[in-house]
Design a protein around this motif. Structure first.
Motif, PDB file in Angstrom:
ATOM      1  N   VAL A 122       0.860  -1.180   0.000  1.00  0.00           N
ATOM      2  CA  VAL A 122       0.000   0.000   0.000  1.00  0.00           C
ATOM      3  C   VAL A 122       0.896   1.231   0.000  1.00  0.00           C
ATOM      4  O   VAL A 122       1.743   1.382   0.885  1.00  0.00           O
ATOM      5  CB  VAL A 122      -0.938   0.017   1.225  1.00  0.00           C
ATOM      6  CG1 VAL A 122      -1.747   1.306   1.257  1.00  0.00           C
ATOM      7  CG2 VAL A 122      -1.868  -1.195   1.208  1.00  0.00           C
ATOM      8  N   GLN A 123       0.724   2.080  -0.999  1.00  0.00           N
ATOM      9  CA  GLN A 123       1.556   3.277  -1.141  1.00  0.00           C
ATOM     10  C   GLN A 123       0.854   4.487  -0.552  1.00  0.00           C
ATOM     11  O   GLN A 123      -0.263   4.834  -0.933  1.00  0.00           O
ATOM     12  CB  GLN A 123       1.879   3.526  -2.615  1.00  0.00           C
ATOM     13  CG  GLN A 123       2.689   4.787  -2.872  1.00  0.00           C
ATOM     14  CD  GLN A 123       4.089   4.688  -2.283  1.00  0.00           C
ATOM     15  OE1 GLN A 123       4.855   3.812  -2.650  1.00  0.00           O
ATOM     16  NE2 GLN A 123       4.421   5.612  -1.368  1.00  0.00           N
ATOM     17  N   ASP A 124       1.501   5.166   0.381  1.00  0.00           N
ATOM     18  CA  ASP A 124       0.972   6.405   0.939  1.00  0.00           C
ATOM     19  C   ASP A 124       1.163   7.548  -0.053  1.00  0.00           C
ATOM     20  O   ASP A 124       2.230   7.674  -0.682  1.00  0.00           O
ATOM     21  CB  ASP A 124       1.690   6.750   2.239  1.00  0.00           C
ATOM     22  CG  ASP A 124       1.229   5.898   3.413  1.00  0.00           C
ATOM     23  OD1 ASP A 124       0.292   5.089   3.235  1.00  0.00           O
ATOM     24  OD2 ASP A 124       1.799   6.049   4.508  1.00  0.00           O
ATOM     25  N   VAL A 125       0.137   8.413  -0.171  1.00  0.00           N
ATOM     26  CA  VAL A 125       0.199   9.539  -1.104  1.00  0.00           C
ATOM     27  C   VAL A 125      -0.432  10.780  -0.488  1.00  0.00           C
ATOM     28  O   VAL A 125      -1.279  10.699   0.411  1.00  0.00           O
ATOM     29  CB  VAL A 125      -0.519   9.231  -2.442  1.00  0.00           C
ATOM     30  CG1 VAL A 125       0.033   7.966  -3.091  1.00  0.00           C
ATOM     31  CG2 VAL A 125      -2.028   9.118  -2.252  1.00  0.00           C
ATOM     32  N   LEU A 126      -0.024  11.930  -1.014  1.00  0.00           N
ATOM     33  CA  LEU A 126      -0.719  13.189  -0.812  1.00  0.00           C
ATOM     34  C   LEU A 126      -1.243  13.645  -2.163  1.00  0.00           C
ATOM     35  O   LEU A 126      -0.645  13.356  -3.204  1.00  0.00           O
ATOM     36  CB  LEU A 126       0.211  14.273  -0.252  1.00  0.00           C
ATOM     37  CG  LEU A 126       0.934  13.998   1.067  1.00  0.00           C
ATOM     38  CD1 LEU A 126       1.732  15.239   1.487  1.00  0.00           C
ATOM     39  CD2 LEU A 126      -0.021  13.583   2.156  1.00  0.00           C
ATOM     40  N   LEU A 127      -2.334  14.359  -2.158  1.00  0.00           N
ATOM     41  CA  LEU A 127      -2.866  14.952  -3.384  1.00  0.00           C
ATOM     42  C   LEU A 127      -2.367  16.392  -3.486  1.00  0.00           C
ATOM     43  O   LEU A 127      -2.518  17.178  -2.543  1.00  0.00           O
ATOM     44  CB  LEU A 127      -4.394  14.928  -3.380  1.00  0.00           C
ATOM     45  CG  LEU A 127      -5.034  13.542  -3.250  1.00  0.00           C
ATOM     46  CD1 LEU A 127      -6.548  13.656  -3.299  1.00  0.00           C
ATOM     47  CD2 LEU A 127      -4.528  12.592  -4.332  1.00  0.00           C
TER      48      LEU A 127
END
Length: 234
Positions: free
Chosen positions: A118-123
């Motif tokens: 699972v890859q953590d991201v910000l928009l």
């Protein structure tokens, strides 16, 4: 000043800005923007207390990874990410801060699924509506956030923004405040008490103190730590 002195000064400024805003300085984390820095400089920064390095270019990221330059720190990707470069980033960084389109989200999801992670991201939000910058427009953010929340191999952690270059001190506070409100709105619309949405990345060398006053939890600082950047490599 030495690198150690610069880091200490920036952290002191961060703490002061947090206290002025009635915040706990421990709520804000410094991300060292290591664009065009050498592996030795990155190692020295980590030895001096840097806990997160932020990279802008995939080529530099992979070179420093191969050189084990980031050992002892987390890694954020903070630059524009092309879909054809996703495979070099997903699973190799702790957080991708610059996700700005449905297409990029889908590419990250596919690569993360291949790697069974699972890859953590910000928009990234184009809060100043500048044609020259990446980021989704504020009105497109709710749909993009919902898409991220629905992808099983992506974990939405929050928002990132790069406001327009300020003409005078304090001029960007309205953009930081607007981004903070978007962050609050997104948490309210799609979050709950157990939400993972806890990161608001905004503020760089010239304005990180104002960003903290307006609610930033991550500030991305390069020049104030390392001095003027050396020429870009080809």
């Amino acid at each position: 000043m030495s690198l150690e002195e610069n880091i200490a000064r920036v952290k002191a400024n961060m703490a002061r800005a947090a206290l002025e805003a009635g915040r706990d300085p421990a709520e804000i984390t410094l991300v060292a923007a290591t664009k065009v820095q050498t592996s030795d400089t990155i190692r020295a920064a980590i030895a001096a207390g840097i806990t997160i390095c932020g990279e802008n270019r995939v080529q530099e990221l992979t070179a420093h990874l191969d050189d084990y330059a980031y050992d002892g720190a987390k890694i954020h990707f903070i630059g524009h990410l092309q879909t054809n470069k996703v495979r070099f980033v997903v699973g190799r960084v702790d957080l991708i801060e610059s996700v700005d389109s449905p297409r990029l989200l889908e590419a990250i999801e596919r690569q993360a699924e291949k790697l069974n992670l699972v890859q953590d991201v910000l928009l990234e939000v184009n809060i100043g509506r500048e044609e020259s910058k990446g980021g989704c427009l504020p009105e497109d953010l709710p749909a993009l956030a919902r898409q991220a929340m629905d992808l099983p191999h992506v974990r939405l952690r929050g928002l990132m923004a790069i406001p327009p270059v300020a003409a005078e001190p304090g001029a960007n506070r309205r953009f930081f405040a607007a981004t903070r409100q978007l962050y609050v709105d997104i948490r309210r619309q799609i979050g709950d008490n157990d939400t993972d949405i806890d990161c608001l990345s905004m503020g760089m060398s010239g304005d990180y103190e104002d960003a903290i006053r307006e609610g930033a939890t991550l500030v991305r600082v390069g020049t104030a730590l390392f001095g003027p950047r050396p020429p870009m490599h080809p």
